[in-house]
Structures are given as structure tokens and as C-alpha cells.
Write a protein that holds these residues in place. Structure first.
Motif, mmCIF file in Angstrom:
data_model
loop_
_atom_site.group_PDB
_atom_site.id
_atom_site.type_symbol
_atom_site.label_atom_id
_atom_site.label_comp_id
_atom_site.label_asym_id
_atom_site.label_seq_id
_atom_site.Cartn_x
_atom_site.Cartn_y
_atom_site.Cartn_z
ATOM 1 N N UNK A 26 -2.489 29.477 -23.106
ATOM 2 C CA UNK A 26 -1.261 28.551 -23.863
ATOM 3 C C UNK A 26 -1.507 27.563 -23.120
ATOM 4 N N UNK A 27 0.272 26.849 -23.972
ATOM 5 C CA UNK A 27 0.056 25.584 -23.615
ATOM 6 C C UNK A 27 0.123 25.240 -22.005
ATOM 7 N N UNK A 28 -0.443 23.704 -22.091
ATOM 8 C CA UNK A 28 -0.655 23.094 -20.381
ATOM 9 C C UNK A 28 -0.210 21.715 -20.468
ATOM 10 N N UNK A 29 0.766 21.782 -19.454
ATOM 11 C CA UNK A 29 1.258 20.263 -19.683
ATOM 12 C C UNK A 29 -0.047 18.921 -19.044
ATOM 13 N N UNK A 30 -0.724 17.810 -19.770
ATOM 14 C CA UNK A 30 -2.052 17.537 -19.502
ATOM 15 C C UNK A 30 -1.177 16.297 -18.020
ATOM 16 N N UNK A 31 -1.736 15.851 -16.389
ATOM 17 C CA UNK A 31 -1.595 15.236 -15.625
ATOM 18 C C UNK A 31 -1.436 14.182 -15.655
ATOM 19 N N UNK A 32 -0.585 13.119 -15.231
ATOM 20 C CA UNK A 32 0.077 11.858 -15.630
ATOM 21 C C UNK A 32 0.350 10.992 -16.881
ATOM 22 N N UNK A 33 0.576 10.725 -17.651
ATOM 23 C CA UNK A 33 -0.545 9.299 -16.966
ATOM 24 C C UNK A 33 0.664 8.611 -16.148
ATOM 25 N N UNK A 34 1.777 8.679 -16.435
ATOM 26 C CA UNK A 34 1.994 7.860 -15.586
ATOM 27 C C UNK A 34 3.232 9.357 -14.227
ATOM 28 N N UNK A 35 3.634 7.926 -13.357
ATOM 29 C CA UNK A 35 3.840 9.518 -12.233
ATOM 30 C C UNK A 35 5.819 9.443 -12.609
ATOM 31 N N UNK A 36 6.166 10.197 -11.685
ATOM 32 C CA UNK A 36 7.350 10.971 -12.510
ATOM 33 C C UNK A 36 8.332 10.254 -11.366
ATOM 34 N N UNK A 593 -12.386 17.323 -29.378
ATOM 35 C CA UNK A 593 -12.582 19.000 -29.812
ATOM 36 C C UNK A 593 -13.030 20.610 -29.552
ATOM 37 N N UNK A 594 -11.818 20.268 -28.544
ATOM 38 C CA UNK A 594 -11.738 21.814 -27.880
ATOM 39 C C UNK A 594 -10.116 22.319 -28.071
ATOM 40 N N UNK A 595 -9.806 21.055 -28.381
ATOM 41 C CA UNK A 595 -8.032 21.661 -27.867
ATOM 42 C C UNK A 595 -6.578 20.668 -28.109
ATOM 43 N N UNK A 596 -5.774 21.302 -29.183
ATOM 44 C CA UNK A 596 -5.135 20.840 -29.486
ATOM 45 C C UNK A 596 -4.341 19.926 -29.118
ATOM 46 N N UNK A 597 -3.200 18.828 -29.189
ATOM 47 C CA UNK A 597 -3.030 17.370 -28.968
ATOM 48 C C UNK A 597 -1.426 17.800 -28.919
ATOM 49 N N UNK A 598 0.364 17.876 -28.014
ATOM 50 C CA UNK A 598 1.041 17.388 -28.888
ATOM 51 C C UNK A 598 1.653 16.457 -27.423
ATOM 52 N N UNK A 599 2.084 15.519 -28.475
ATOM 53 C CA UNK A 599 2.589 14.711 -27.893
ATOM 54 C C UNK A 599 4.376 14.658 -28.011
ATOM 55 N N UNK A 600 4.911 15.001 -26.734
ATOM 56 C CA UNK A 600 6.747 15.777 -27.149
ATOM 57 C C UNK A 600 7.730 13.687 -26.896
ATOM 58 N N UNK A 601 8.898 14.203 -26.783
ATOM 59 C CA UNK A 601 9.614 13.063 -26.705
ATOM 60 C C UNK A 601 10.008 13.327 -24.956
ATOM 61 N N UNK A 604 6.056 13.942 -21.995
ATOM 62 C CA UNK A 604 4.466 14.244 -21.748
ATOM 63 C C UNK A 604 3.613 15.138 -22.371
ATOM 64 N N UNK A 605 2.535 14.670 -22.463
ATOM 65 C CA UNK A 605 1.349 15.289 -23.631
ATOM 66 C C UNK A 605 0.894 16.777 -23.127
ATOM 67 N N UNK A 606 0.716 17.654 -24.280
ATOM 68 C CA UNK A 606 0.436 18.828 -23.750
ATOM 69 C C UNK A 606 -0.520 19.521 -24.533
ATOM 70 N N UNK A 607 -1.699 20.101 -24.290
ATOM 71 C CA UNK A 607 -2.828 21.481 -24.473
ATOM 72 C C UNK A 607 -2.917 22.113 -24.696
ATOM 73 N N UNK A 608 -3.656 22.415 -25.623
ATOM 74 C CA UNK A 608 -3.762 24.393 -25.657
ATOM 75 C C UNK A 608 -5.085 24.348 -26.151
ATOM 76 N N UNK A 609 -5.768 24.867 -25.564
ATOM 77 C CA UNK A 609 -6.990 25.388 -26.566
ATOM 78 C C UNK A 609 -7.012 25.928 -28.166
ATOM 79 N N UNK A 610 -8.101 25.360 -28.589
ATOM 80 C CA UNK A 610 -7.894 25.378 -30.137
ATOM 81 C C UNK A 610 -8.297 26.920 -30.131
#
Length: 716
Positions: A26-36, A593-601, A604-610
Motif C-alpha cells: 500500500x502507501x509507504x512514506x519515502x525517507x527524507x528528504x529533510x530531517x524531522x 516506472x513502478x510506483x505512483x508518487x504522491x506529494x502531500x501538504x 512528505x512524499x509517498x509511493x505505492x506500487x502500480x
């Protein structure tokens, strides 16, 4: 994941977040790119939780490996202001979002009801096994609240003080409360009656944090005109004596931390001026040593704790751990993404490009990743200090519509490594929204109208008559523009003249986005619906309002302000694609090529396999293949661990171990394997049979053009 052909990878400026995206996860949050911006730590059983906060954005992350790596805990809030583990239950106070609690180690969360269903819960204090007191900081004085059923229901303590509560403590049965301009309030009967306890404190003191040592209690306090100092009370907070003697005269503005860690008193301070950071006292608060003079990034310290024997400090720029008492510090926020997200997403030249829409100038930038967020590279020149709201890949160059410290159009001719401004003719400080190319003409939509360029962006001219252009696309020989407001217009003469195309739309609404899918054009309306052009008029598709539309491989995705994603393969029936996504408003969509990428408000950014879609989404341009999973267990290990992987289909497999410098130290597998589950052991030795040093290693598996990665921690 996209494949890399390098045998050595640069690790420039960032440690590698070695976290694999599991197949069908399902959806996984990408690491980074900024520190928390790390606001706190708390241990709950074998787990550690890290809370982050930046204004109204933030998250809660959980670690099962003693704080070396972190994953999103799916807490539906907007910033962490307080954390408590008590009686098998973990409590989290959210910034403007009230109180949440979990009985299953953070797998699911329950929101407390009124009156703690909103507002900022700043502190939670257990009085006994079932009774608790909560203090709020809603920017003005507020009552304290009590619960007698382990945090399920709460009532106001009408007889208690009204204050912006910064901390609560319990010493010998007496409850203490600290706050802004409030000094100390004390209750000897569990919170039923209250008296001030300010003898020895500065008048109208801001009292920040308590630390209790048996029958002795310490408080960090100050005023607008005096430094932060540490005071001691031996009578349950009735009277106080200043004990700190050598804290810097300009120390911080506020104290964020006062606690006993490994028997020593630790003080954390933050602010916009003064000596900030983490201090330690080995003589009960009399003399102090500054521990974080060389802490990376902002010197303010918001939280501190001891995790697995290491001193860990949380700052505005992440979490850092020290194994030598503060002499040296290393990043320890791998997997915990900071405030970020954004609208601009592009996959080009083998990399994912994003425009990082942060909430301050130091959290903006244009960044790229070639390994789906494991490592990030910041663009040079204006791309390092500003952000992009849209990208255009045109004639081998990448164009960025900028918003931030620099505004206008910038272009990269080196695949996104660096940008130069290309905005001659644009108004200084123009706010762009989109960029597009059509039949050799470039267009850039702005608040003040539409810019055109006939020389690949070298010069621009403005047409102010269009109004605010929010998006652009090409379809059926026309260039189409969405307006905010004004509906949709189109042109068949390279933008010289425009015609309104609003039949079927009510009152020319605000339109956020246009997208071409399955031979027609779709419009995402700000409040209302996703609409489709039928050749003569717009018709409602049944989907709700849209912030972004994105078509890939026979599927159209709709990202919504409510934080949900939908998809359709026929334009008529929509299906939810939001499982496990715990962010908020979806501002941007894109794909590798393999994942849908989502940018949130702000989350962070999230990925899910197509491949999660129950339809075939492969196309010639965007091949979709099954992702696969790689596991390392036990982890950490000494001296033996097992690397396991699920192979979707038969093929040639390589499994390699790399050190943090990118050098391959061991090849574990190199040969054909059938589909299914496989495992191989690693004994902590290199290809020559020599034992490798303790540390963090990257395990990378490749097969059928796919890669999976995981971290392995070797301890000696």
C-alpha cells in the motif's frame, strides 16, 4: 526500484536511509528528504517513538531497532506536542488536534472526545494507575483537565489554575503545574485544590520544565528579561532556590527539556538567539557542561533521551545520537521524513525530481532521487534555495516553475543537477503555477496571466487578459488552460487568442488541474467534481473535487484535498486507492516506472506500487512490473543473519552487501532462481573471508530489472 549501474554510490551530505519498500505495501512514506523537527522521544515497551512538530505539520514515527531507523506510525494528527507511555497505553498530544491514545503499540489510534478533541495538549501526567491530568497550551490561559478512566474521558478542573501549561510533575503526592507568566502552581490533593508556589522564583516567571529526583524537584524558569536558570525545591514546590551557577548569561529563550538521564540532570534550550543546545550537570544542577557545541544544523535542542546507551538529542534539524557523551554526534533519523511534500513531481533522466514545498526557507529546494527516496541529491544554484511548483521535460532539458526565494522559470541541462534562471521578460517576483510546451511554444501560467516563449524559455512575454492560469495541457490540436477562477479556455493559434470552453460547468468555477486520459480531457474543479469534455460540453464523472489528476498506463488518478486517492480506467467508475495513506491534502501526483508518487501538504512524499492496481497498467512508456520484498533477520545481528526475499518470477538474481561508503564487501547470491521465497545467510565476512567491522550495511538484491534494498546492522 529504478536500477543503478554504479558499483559505488556517493553519500554526499546525507546518511543512507536503508529502508526497503515492501511489495504490495500500500502507501509507504519515502525517507527524507529533510530531517524531522524532533519534538520528543518516549519508550513504550520494546518500541521507541519520535514525535515531530513544525507549526501545524508533524508526525509520529516508531522504531523497533533502538532508534536507528524509523517508520511512520500513521497517527492522524498535525504535530506532536506531548507523549506518554503509561499502563500499556501510549498517549500523544497533537498540535491543535487534541489527544490520541493507542492500546496496540501504535497500530491504531483513538481520539479522545470533548473537551480534548482539539486544541494543543502540551502535557499529560499520570497521578495513579487510572487518574491523569492534562495541561493545554492554546496560546492563552486555559484550565487543566482530569481523567479518572485512564485517559478515555476528561473534565475541566474548575478549581485549578488557568495557564498556558508547559509542564506537569508529581513529587511526594503533590502535583505541580508550570506555565507562561504563571510561576508554579501546586496541589497536595491530586489536583483538587491549588496554591501558588513561587517563593524564590522571579516575578511572573515563565516556568518551563520540571525534573523530579525522589523528594527533590527542579524547575527551569526565566522571564523576558532574565536568562533561563535552574531552581531547586525541597518542599514539594512551595519555595525555590536558584542552583545553576555557570549557565551562559544569554542561554536560549525557552527550556524544552529538564530531566535526569543516566543519573545526571540534562537541560535543553531553544530559541532564536542565545546559547542553545543540551547541557549536563553532574552535581544536581549547580555546574553545567555544554554537550552540543558541534551538533549539526540548528543548535536548538527540543528533546533528549538515552536510547540503547547513547545520548540522543532532537533538534529543528533532526535527531542525533552520541556514544561519547556529546563529543561527537551522528544522524539517527533515518526513515523519519520531515515537514515537506509538494506539487511538483517528475520522473525523467532516470531520476525522480520533486519540488519541496516546506514551511520555511531552509526546508525548500529541488531534489532528486534515483532509488525511490533512499538517498536524495539537492540541485545546485536556485534549485537549492527555492522550490518548484511544476516541471516540464522538453527537448532534453528540465524546466522548473519556481516559487520561493527565487521566482520565475529555471532550466537544467544536466538532468536536474543544477539550474540557471531562464526568465527574461517575466515580472520580478512573479508567482508561477504551471509550465507547458505546445508545438514549439512554451507557456507558463501565473497569477497575473499567461507567459509565452518562442525561444525555449530564453525570453517571455505576458498576456494578462487570461487571468490566473492554474494548469496547461494539449489536446486535439489545442492548448488548454484552466483558470482560477474562470473555468477553461483553449487556443488553436499558439496562445494568440483564447476561447472560453465552459459549457456544462456552472458559473466558470475555480479549476485546479487539467489532464488528458483515454482520448479526452479531464478537469479537476476546486470544489465540486472531476469533469470530462465530451466534445461539446463538460460532464460530471462522479468523482469529487480534485487537487491533482495524473494519467499513467491506462489509469487516471485523482488526488483530493481530503487526503484520498481514487482511480478509474473508464472515466465513469472510481475506486479508492488510499489504503494506508495517513497524510493530508494531496497536492501532486506523478509516477516512476513502478510506483505512483504522491506529494502531500506538509507530510512528505509517498509511493505505492502500480502493481497494486487490480488491472494491467503496463504501457510502452511506463512498464509496470511487480515489486519484491527483501528482509534481514535478526537485525541487528552478531555474527550471523539471514537475508530472505520473495521473487515474483524466475530469473537471474544477485544479492550484494555494501558498506556505507558504497563499496561492495560480499556477494551472497549470483545465479538463477525460481519464483518464490528464498533465503541466504551472511556471517559478517567479506568475499575474502575476513570479518567486517561493526556498523550499518546495505543489502541490495537485483533480479528481472528490479531492485530491493534493506539495512543490516552488525554489532560486535
Amino acid at each position: 526500484m529504478p536500477s543503478t549501474r554504479h558499483t559505488r554510490w556517493p553519500i554526499a551530505g546525507l546518511c543512507v536511509a536503508l529502508i526497503a519498500l515492501p511489495a504490495a505495501a500500500q502507501w509507504t512514506r519515502l525517507s527524507g528528504p529533510v530531517p524531522p523537527q524532533t519534538a520528543g522521544f518516549v519508550q513504550h515497551g520494546d518500541l521507541w517513538f519520535l514525535g515531530t512538530d513544525f507549526a501545524d505539520s508533524g508526525d509520529l514515527f516508531v522504531s523497533s531497532d533502538q532508534g536507528h531507523t524509523w517508520t511512520d506510525s500513521s497517527l492522524p494528527n498535525g504535530g506532536v506536542s506531548a507523549m506518554l507511555s503509561h499502563g500499556g497505553r501510549i498517549f500523544v498530544g497533537g498540535y491543535l488536534s487534541g489527544l490520541f491514545w493507542s492500546d496496540d503499540d501504535g497500530e491504531s489510534w483513538t481520539a479522545a472526545g470533548p473537551p480534548l478533541s482539539n486544541g494543543t495538549v502540551e502535557q499529560i501526567l499520570p497521578v495513579d494507575a487510572t487518574s491523569m491530568i492534562a495541561g493545554l497550551d492554546p496560546f492563552f490561559p486555559s484550565l487543566l483537565y482530569r481523567s479518572s478512566d485512564h485517559g478515555v474521558t476528561w473534565t475541566a478542573i474548575d478549581a485549578g489554575p488557568s495557564l498556558r501549561c508547559y509542564d506537569l510533575a508529581l513529587v511526594d503526592g503533590t502535583v505541580l503545574a508550570a506555565g507562561e507568566d504563571a510561576g508554579v502552581w501546586r496541589s497536595p490533593d491530586g489536583g483538587m485544590t491549588w496554591l501558588p508556589g513561587n517563593a524564590g522564583l522571579p516575578a511572573s516567571a515563565d516556568t518551563y520544565r520540571f525534573a523530579v529526583d525522589g523528594s527533590v524537584v527542579f524547575v527551569a524558569a526565566g522571564t523576558n528579561v532574565t536568562r533561563v536558570a535552574v531552581y531547586r525545591s525541597d518542599d514539594q514546590g512551595a519555595s525555590w532556590t536558584e542552583v545553576s551557577t555557570n549557565l551562559p548569561a544569554d542561554v536560549g529563550q525557552k527550556a524544552s527539556q529538564l530531566s535526569f538521564l543516566d543519573g545526571d540532570l540534562h537541560l535543553g534550550v531553544w530559541g532564536t538567539f542565545g546559547t542553545r543546545g543540551l547541557f549536563r550537570s553532574t552535581d544536581l544542577g549547580v555546574t553545567w557542561t555544554h554537550l552540543t557545541a558541534n551538533l549539526p544544523g540548528d543548535p536548538s535542542v527540543m528533546a533528549a533521551d538515552i536510547i540503547d546507551g547513547d545520548l540522543v538529542a532532537g533538534s529543528f534539524d533532526g535527531a542525533f545520537r552520541s556514544g561519547d557523551g556529546g563529543a561527537t554526534w551522528v544522524e539517527t533519523w533515518l526513515g523519519a521524513a520531515g515537514v515537506g511534500g509538494g506539487k511538483a513531481i517528475l520522473h525523467a533522466a532516470g531520476r525522480l525530481h520533486v519540488g519541496l514545498a516546506g514551511t520555511s526557507s531552509n526546508r525548500q529546494g529541488i531534489l532528486t532521487t534515483a532509488d525511490l527516496g533512499l538517498t536524495w541529491q539537492s540541485a545546485d544554484h536556485p534549485g537549492a534555495s527555492t522550490t518548484a511548483v511544476d516541471f516540464l521535460h522538453h527537448d532534453g532539458a528540465i524546466y522548473a516553475a519556481l516559487y520561493g526565494q527565487e521566482r520565475g522559470v529555471a532550466v537544467s541541462h544536466d538532468g536536474g543537477d543544477s539550474y540557471v534562471m531562464s526568465d527574461a521578460g517575466m515580472n520580478p517576483g512573479t508567482v508561477l503555477w504551471c509550465i507547458h510546451a505546445h508545438d514549439g511554444v512554451m507557456f507558463a501560467g501565473a497569477f497575473e496571466g499567461l507567459y509565452r516563449s518562442f525561444d525555449d524559455g530564453a525570453s517571455w512575454s505576458l498576456d494578462p487578459t487570461t487571468g490566473w492560469v492554474s494548469d496547461l495541457t494539449s489536446h486535439d490540436g489545442f492548448v488548454w488552460a484552466s483558470l482560477y477562477p474562470g473555468g477553461v479556455i483553449r487556443s488553436d493559434d499558439d496562445g494568440a487568442t483564447w476561447t472560453a470552453v465552459n459549457a456544462g460547468m456552472e458559473s466558470a468555477p475555480h479549476v485546479n488541474v487539467l489532464e488528458v486520459f483515454d482520448g479526452t480531457i479531464y478537469a479537476g474543479v476546486n470544489v465540486g467534481a472531476v469533469m470530462r469534455w465530451n466534445g461539446s460540453a463538460w460532464e460530471d464523472t462522479g468523482a469529487d473535487s480534485s487537487y491533482d489528476l495524473f494519467a499513467v498506463g491506462g489509469v487516471l488518478f485523482n488526488g483530493r484535498w481530503q487526503g484520498t486517492v481514487e482511480w478509474t480506467d473508464d472515466g465513469a467508475t472510481w475506486h479508492d486507492f488510499s489504503e494506508n495513506y495517513t497524510g493530508n491534502t494531496i497536492e501532486g501526483l506523478g509516477a516512476t516506472d513502478t510506483h505512483l508518487i504522491l506529494g502531500s501538504r506538509g507530510r512528505g512524499f509517498w509511493a505505492r506500487p502500480l502493481s497494486d492496481l487490480p488491472v494491467t497498467t503496463a504501457t510502452e512508456d511506463v512498464p509496470v512490473v511487480s515489486a519484491w520484498r527483501l528482509d534481514v533477520a535478526p537485525n541487528p545481528f552478531n555474527p550471523l543473519t539471514t537475508v530472505s526475499f520473495d521473487l515474483p518470477r524466475a530469473g537471474h538474481v544477485t544479492v550484494d552487501v555494501y558498506d556505507m561508503a558504497g563499496r561492495r564487501v560480499r556477494r551472497l547470491v549470483d545465479g538463477s532462481r525460481e519464483s518464490g521465497r528464498h533465503a541466504v545467510r551472511w556471517n559478517g565476512r567479506d568475499d575474502a573471508g575476513r570479518g567486517v567491522a561493526a556498523g550499518v550495511y546495505l543489502v541490495r538484491a537485483s533480479a528481472n530489472g528490479l531492485e530491493a534494498m534493506a539495512r543490516a546492522v552488525l554489532v560486535r
